[in-house]
Design a protein around this motif. Structure first.
Motif, PDB file in Angstrom:
ATOM      1  N   ASN A  49      -2.250   1.771  -5.112  1.00 40.12           N
ATOM      2  CA  ASN A  49      -1.878   0.441  -5.902  1.00 40.12           C
ATOM      3  C   ASN A  49      -0.907   1.454  -6.646  1.00 40.12           C
ATOM      4  N   LEU A  54       2.336  -0.616  -7.678  1.00 38.30           N
ATOM      5  CA  LEU A  54       1.923  -1.732  -8.528  1.00 38.30           C
ATOM      6  C   LEU A  54       1.319  -2.020  -9.228  1.00 38.30           C
ATOM      7  N   ARG A  81      10.106   1.879  -6.406  1.00 37.00           N
ATOM      8  CA  ARG A  81       9.835   0.688  -5.309  1.00 37.00           C
ATOM      9  C   ARG A  81      10.399   0.051  -4.745  1.00 37.00           C
ATOM     10  N   LYS A  82      11.807  -0.892  -4.830  1.00 30.14           N
ATOM     11  CA  LYS A  82      12.518  -1.475  -4.120  1.00 30.14           C
ATOM     12  C   LYS A  82      13.565  -0.483  -3.221  1.00 30.14           C
ATOM     13  N   ASN A  93       0.577 -10.190   4.630  1.00 35.00           N
ATOM     14  CA  ASN A  93       1.181 -11.114   3.075  1.00 35.00           C
ATOM     15  C   ASN A  93       2.646 -11.727   3.086  1.00 35.00           C
ATOM     16  N   ILE A  95       5.510 -14.758   3.894  1.00 34.94           N
ATOM     17  CA  ILE A  95       5.628 -15.500   2.693  1.00 34.94           C
ATOM     18  C   ILE A  95       5.223 -17.237   3.939  1.00 34.94           C
ATOM     19  N   TYR A 110      16.544  -8.384  -2.311  1.00 33.39           N
ATOM     20  CA  TYR A 110      16.703  -7.271  -3.932  1.00 33.39           C
ATOM     21  C   TYR A 110      17.232  -6.460  -4.142  1.00 33.39           C
TER      22      TYR A 110
ATOM     23  N   LYS B 310       0.898 -16.254  -3.862  1.00 32.95           N
ATOM     24  CA  LYS B 310       1.327 -14.882  -3.074  1.00 32.95           C
ATOM     25  C   LYS B 310       2.098 -14.382  -3.160  1.00 32.95           C
ATOM     26  N   GLU B 311       3.553 -15.301  -2.717  1.00 35.43           N
ATOM     27  CA  GLU B 311       4.687 -15.561  -3.014  1.00 35.43           C
ATOM     28  C   GLU B 311       4.707 -14.579  -3.605  1.00 35.43           C
ATOM     29  N   ILE B 314       4.102 -11.194  -3.003  1.00 33.62           N
ATOM     30  CA  ILE B 314       5.035 -10.198  -1.928  1.00 33.62           C
ATOM     31  C   ILE B 314       6.274 -10.342  -2.311  1.00 33.62           C
ATOM     32  N   ARG B 315       6.528 -11.227  -3.787  1.00 30.01           N
ATOM     33  CA  ARG B 315       8.223 -10.644  -4.117  1.00 30.01           C
ATOM     34  C   ARG B 315       8.609  -9.399  -4.718  1.00 30.01           C
ATOM     35  N   LYS B 316       6.904  -8.898  -5.584  1.00 34.97           N
ATOM     36  CA  LYS B 316       7.163  -8.269  -6.739  1.00 34.97           C
ATOM     37  C   LYS B 316       6.895  -6.975  -5.781  1.00 34.97           C
ATOM     38  N   VAL B 317       6.776  -6.699  -4.168  1.00 36.00           N
ATOM     39  CA  VAL B 317       6.407  -5.769  -3.342  1.00 36.00           C
ATOM     40  C   VAL B 317       7.939  -5.380  -3.662  1.00 36.00           C
ATOM     41  N   VAL B 318       7.970  -6.138  -2.621  1.00 34.29           N
ATOM     42  CA  VAL B 318       8.699  -5.910  -2.171  1.00 34.29           C
ATOM     43  C   VAL B 318      10.561  -5.593  -3.231  1.00 34.29           C
ATOM     44  N   GLY B 319      10.300  -5.782  -4.198  1.00 36.27           N
ATOM     45  CA  GLY B 319      11.292  -4.994  -5.790  1.00 36.27           C
ATOM     46  C   GLY B 319      12.115  -6.524  -6.036  1.00 36.27           C
ATOM     47  N   ALA B 320      10.838  -7.923  -5.945  1.00 37.90           N
ATOM     48  CA  ALA B 320      11.559  -8.421  -7.478  1.00 37.90           C
ATOM     49  C   ALA B 320      11.699  -8.328  -8.675  1.00 37.90           C
ATOM     50  N   LEU B 325      11.859 -13.240 -10.946  1.00 39.33           N
ATOM     51  CA  LEU B 325      11.242 -14.590 -10.711  1.00 39.33           C
ATOM     52  C   LEU B 325      11.088 -15.642 -12.127  1.00 39.33           C
ATOM     53  N   GLN B 400       0.250  -9.456 -11.988  1.00 44.59           N
ATOM     54  CA  GLN B 400       0.255  -7.636 -11.583  1.00 44.59           C
ATOM     55  C   GLN B 400       0.275  -8.614  -9.809  1.00 44.59           C
ATOM     56  N   PRO B 401       1.337  -7.648  -9.502  1.00 44.64           N
ATOM     57  CA  PRO B 401       1.323  -7.707  -7.962  1.00 44.64           C
ATOM     58  C   PRO B 401       0.160  -7.087  -7.862  1.00 44.64           C
ATOM     59  N   SER B 402      -0.414  -6.044  -7.618  1.00 39.69           N
ATOM     60  CA  SER B 402      -1.921  -5.066  -7.303  1.00 39.69           C
ATOM     61  C   SER B 402      -2.735  -6.261  -7.645  1.00 39.69           C
ATOM     62  N   ILE B 405      -2.196  -9.553  -3.968  1.00 39.73           N
ATOM     63  CA  ILE B 405      -1.664  -9.568  -2.704  1.00 39.73           C
ATOM     64  C   ILE B 405      -3.037  -9.610  -1.874  1.00 39.73           C
ATOM     65  N   LYS B 406      -4.177  -9.833  -2.771  1.00 41.74           N
ATOM     66  CA  LYS B 406      -4.920  -9.471  -1.751  1.00 41.74           C
ATOM     67  C   LYS B 406      -6.079 -10.861  -1.642  1.00 41.74           C
TER      68      LYS B 406
END
Lengths: 229, 792
Positions: A49, A54, A81-82, A93, A95, A110, B310-311, B314-320, B325, B400-402, B405-406
């Motif tokens: 993380n 993250l 990150r992105k 994970n 959607i 994004y 969860k959504e 994921i959005r945060k992880v991929v850069g949102a 948001l 927090q995305p961390s 996501i679990k």
């Protein structure tokens, strides 16, 4: 590519203080495939993380592509990150409300990639991952192996420099697990750095280096170039 | 990106279709109720805006300075309008209006209609109030005697398919009125909305009291005086100028003039706040309903947003970014709110006719024209959408995305933010309970109050009583003869004639009394009655005697009521004189209501007068309860003998009477009943959502407790404990609201709230809450621990 210096992460609740990472110092170079192993609760996911930005460490330094990022705020972390990192998780994970195509497309949205460019990139990775034919399906309609291939596709669609895979084979049977490992190897051979957490010694051997964690500390680092399959 | 958000939004909507519908419709219904109420209030507060110059048009009213109080007289003398225009330069135009109530008009034997509301006026009226003429000329339409200006609607009623100009309308007094003008139909929200206007010169011909146009009678209470000020004139300076205006015409003048704006006369024509308070109640109700619906929306949205974490991760992880948001969730909330407002806009149209029926109004809505209402809609949509969305948006975008996501729900239970969220939800639901119970209390009070008014002892016997009125020719016949004829029927107990009867007509004046100073005046209602008035109406005599045929002096006698006696402060009133020493008091009657049970009973005296069968008289006939229809027929046949040419109206007492509650308070009652039920349902819906969410979260706890031996009733208690506590807190907080409504409700006579009323409200809320929680609680209690604990 990245370097940590005495990384510390402490989780606090009202009564309990847990040290998840205890002075972790590692360095990973571009093009490496590093496996991280260790028992449950040793801090593997915490480390992932933090490496994936993250989460912020409680102490220590984290240099990513030459920048000290441990004190970055959320917006700055999201930006790095992105542009640079792709993620693959044990539980995929994806959607549920988006189709395979839309899930893979998400990081590009994004990054504000143009529509035509998006289409081209998504199609390319879906073809590489051999799931082009399922692009209009929803995640629940796919097998676990297929879902993980989608997740890998999503991780690499933006062409990241680093892929972080947190037990990517944990929810898969061995044949699907092998498939995913081949994908990761394939990506690594193309120049992408891969860091992977795993419980499986067999899969750990896909990496050129294995880092063992125990109680938040790095206990051994094995270079195993000679053992590569 | 927008497309992506929209897809997610629509697919989520579809996935949780039950939740979506209940959420959107709940909000839409709350909005609809609120809009209907606000439309009504807006309608009431914007009376008379039809006339072009309404903002500078005023009615001249009189402040009557009495010994014990100041009362308001909305009517003035005939000459006031022209005198004011001549003497006050700020006045641009002025007009006098006299009213014709309850008249029968006809064009032929077949086309006779009862007209409730007509007026006398001259051409000046069209300078003050802008009527739109379809035919005829406003300059001269009302110049000559016996001319009449009618509305288009009126013309179509009396002259179907014909051109009414020059045609004749006959009145019940056998006068022929010639149609000299046709105006466009007037809208309904006018205080002056006559069906027809007769020329003022006609009034001169028919007036019974010939001195009405003398200058010394400029303060008599007979006409409306309307004035339009010049556009640069100030109302205040005119008010100062006219305050003592009548002093120059009237010696010892105690009536002072002031301007009442046309905008205000509908709500506070008598300078009292009754209607205004009713409007406050209703608006408050509307806004509270909307707030309740919004709270539900917020609760359900926050609860539902858990499913989206969860959504978000994921959005945060991929850069949102957090902002992206935040915007996504605010956007969704706005979209929800937008759907709700669209539905509400349709529902308003659908329910408006029914609503109009219930409130007896003619509210219209036209989205193409009412730009202001569209703005209200847009404003409501934005505010609701934003308020409902902002909390979940801030919270969810900050996750927090961390952590998410679990896919680990338990995070929320351990986390402090999680418990503060549930605290917020509990607070909101408690607030809903509080509001619902308060509304119920208010509703119960208003219902009981209106019923109390409707069933209040009137001070006379209103059962088995016929009221007759005659419209038409005077007759030479004698009332005593008619009475004797009537009494030959064994089912007729007594009969009387009077100028006014309780709730049928009401005359007031100011009088002096034996020993009063030159400026001492008291306001009093009066009536002239035949010998048997008190017996016919069964009014209770508490001192002295009734009028009697034995005493020839009784034509100078009067009987007063208790209130008059209290004002006069005499220990022994019998033999004392009132009203310029004209009348000697021979008796005192117990107070009885004369025109409204809502208001305190005024001072009153009656004199013995009419032995004549006057057309303006009201006949009261006391009958036996059996064979009422036959008796009525008999009465009618006797009256026909005496009034062969006239229109005879015979109704049981109480038909179509406003006892002082039927007006705006009857509407308030209906609205309170309807909307408190709605509030209850909205609160139930909110509770249902909250418990559904809480029970999902507690399913594991229930499973563990079951494994270790908890039985069903213990589990029910466990699951219901929270909301019972919320109910107790809210009930305690709501108790004062009942009292508050009771003291703010206007009126002299008020229902006292009983303990049982409070218990009914709390009980209703409790039952609703139980019903709302039963389903999910039962589901949780019956759940199989093997299933619920499997993933541990």
């Amino acid at each position: 590519m990245l370097r940590t210096n005495n990384l510390v992460k402490i989780y606090r609740t009202e009564e309990v203080e847990t040290t998840a990472l205890d002075n972790v110092s590692i360095e990973i170079n571009e093009g490496e495939f590093v496996s991280i192993m260790g028992p449950s609760g040793c801090g593997k996911s915490t480390l992932m993380n933090i490496l994936g930005m993250l989460d912020n460490p409680s102490g220590g330094e984290y240099h990513f592509l030459g920048k000290e990022v441990s004190k970055f705020n959320e917006r700055q972390r999201a930006q790095i990150r992105k542009e640079n990192i792709g993620f693959v998780f044990q539980s995929f994970n994806l959607i549920d409300e988006l189709t395979i195509y839309e899930n893979v497309e998400l990081p590009l949205l994004y990054l504000k990639v143009s529509p035509s460019e998006r289409k081209r990139k998504v199609q390319t990775v879906l073809e590489i991952m051999e799931i082009m034919h399922r692009r209009n399906h929803f995640p629940q309609q796919l097998s676990g192996g297929q879902q993980q291939r989608v997740a890998v596709a999503r991780a690499l669609v933006a062409n990241p420099k680093l892929i972080l895979a947190d037990e990517p084979t944990g929810n898969l049977d061995s044949s699907h697990g092998d498939e995913v490992m081949k994908m990761l190897t394939f990506l690594n051979e193309g120049g992408t750095t891969v860091i992977m957490v795993t419980h499986s010694p067999t899969y750990a051997e896909y990496g050129n280096r294995v880092i063992h964690l125990f109680d938040g500390k790095v206990v051994t680092e094995n270079f195993q170039e000679s053992f590569r399959v | 990106m927008f497309k992506n958000y929209l897809k997610i939004f629509v697919r989520n909507l579809w996935k949780h279709v039950g939740y979506s519908i209940s959420n959107i419709f709940g909000l839409a219904i709350g909005m609809t109720a609120c809009f209907l109420i606000l439309l009504f209030v807006h309608y009431e507060l914007n009376y008379n805006d039809y006339y072009k110059n309404y903002q500078r048009t005023y009615k001249v009213q009189q402040k009557v300075l009495l010994r014990d109080k100041v009362s308001i007289d909305g009517q003035t003398g005939y000459q006031l309008a022209s005198e004011l225009k001549n003497k006050i330069p700020e006045i641009e135009n002025s007009a006098t209006v006299g009213f014709v109530y309850s008249e029968y008009l006809s064009t032929s034997d077949k086309l006779t209609f009862s007209e409730k509301y007509g007026a006398y006026a001259d051409n000046n009226i069209f300078k003050v109030l802008t009527f739109e003429f379809l035919q005829g000329n406003p300059e001269n339409a009302l110049s000559s005697p016996f001319s009449v200006v009618i509305s288009d609607e009126f013309a179509k009623k009396y002259f179907p398919g014909e051109n009414p100009m020059g045609k004749i309308i006959k009145s019940s007094k056998n006068k022929s009125l010639r149609v000299t003008g046709v105006t466009k139909n007037l809208p309904y929200n006018l205080d002056f909305r006559p069906n027809y206007l007769v020329s003022m010169s006609t009034y001169k011909e028919v007036a019974e009291w010939k001195y009405y146009d003398l200058l010394e009678n400029i303060g008599s209470s007979m006409f409306w005086t309307l004035v339009t000020l010049k556009s640069n004139a100030s109302m205040q300076s005119v008010n100062e100028k006219i305050f003592n205006f009548s002093d120059r015409y009237v010696t010892n003048n105690y009536k002072k003039l002031y301007l009442k704006s046309l905008v205000d006369i509908h709500i506070t024509s008598d300078e009292r706040n009754d209607t205004k308070i009713a409007m406050y109640y209703i608006s408050g109700f509307g806004i509270i309903i909307l707030i309740l619906a919004c709270i539900n929306f917020i609760n359900l949205s926050t609860a539902n947003s858990f499913l989206r974490k969860k959504e978000i991760g994921i959005r945060k992880v991929v850069g949102a970014s957090r902002f992206a948001l935040f915007m996504q969730f605010i956007g969704e909330s706005l979209f929800f709110s937008f759907l709700a407002i669209l539905i509400a806009a349709i529902l308003v149209i659908v329910f408006l006719p029914t609503f109009n029926n219930v409130i007896a109004r003619h509210i219209e809505i036209n989205y193409a024209r009412d730009f202001k209402f569209i703005l209200y809609l847009i404003g409501t949509f934005l505010v609701t959408g934003f308020l409902a969305g902002v909390y979940p948006a801030i919270f969810l975008s900050g996750l927090q995305p961390s952590h998410v996501i679990k896919g680990n729900l338990s995070f929320f239970k351990k986390n402090r933010t999680g418990s503060s969220r549930s605290f917020l939800r509990k607070t909101l639901v408690t607030f809903q309970f509080y509001v619902s119970i308060s509304l119920l209390l208010a509703a119960i009070f208003v219902i009981k109050q209106v019923n109390y008014m409707n069933t209040k002892d009137l001070g006379f016997d209103d059962k088995n009583l016929l009221i007759c009125r005659i419209f038409g020719e005077k007759t030479e016949a004698h009332f005593e003869t008619l009475r004797n004829e009537l009494l030959t029927n064994p089912n007729i107990i007594d009969a009387s004639i009077s100028n006014n009867a309780p709730f049928y007509g009401n005359w007031g004046k100011e009088i002096n009394w034996e020993g009063s100073g030159p400026m001492d005046k008291m306001s009093i209602n009066y009536n002239s009655v035949s010998y048997d008035f008190i017996n016919t109406y069964k009014i209770q005599l508490i001192n002295g005697r009734n009028f009697s045929r034995q005493y020839s002096t009784d034509n100078k006698a009067c009987i007063i009521n208790e209130t008059a006696l209290k004002t006069l402060k005499w220990n022994d009133p019998l033999g004392k004189k009132i009203d310029n020493n004209q009348y000697t008091i021979i008796g005192v009657v117990k107070d009885f209501h004369q025109y409204s049970v809502h208001e305190i009973i005024p001072a009153y005296y009656m004199i013995l007068n009419s032995d004549d069968l006057k057309e303006s008289g009201v006949f009261g006939i006391r009958i036996k309860p059996n064979d009422k229809d036959k008796t009525k027929e008999y009465v009618k046949s006797q009256f026909r003998k005496f009034f062969p040419e006239s229109i005879i109206e015979i109704v049981p007492f109480g038909n179509e009477i406003d006892f002082g509650t039927k007006g705006v308070w009857e509407i308030v009652k209906k609205l309170f009943i309807g909307f408190s039920i709605l509030a209850l349902l909205i609160a139930a819906n909110g509770l249902f959502g909250m418990i559904s969410f809480a029970s999902q979260r507690r399913v594991k706890e229930v499973g563990i407790r079951k494994v270790f031996g908890a039985n069903s009733s213990q589990l029910y208690t466990l699951m219901s404990k929270d909301f019972i506590l919320m109910l107790i807190i809210s009930a305690a907080a709501a108790l004062p609201s009942g009292y508050l409504v009771q003291i703010t409700t206007p009126g002299a006579y008020k229902y006292q709230m009983q303990i049982s009323d409070y218990l009914i409200c709390i009980g209703l809320m409790f039952l609703t809450a139980m019903a709302a929680s039963l389903y999910h609680t039962t589901k949780a209690v019956l759940s199989n621990p093997v299933e619920t604990l499997r993933y541990e």
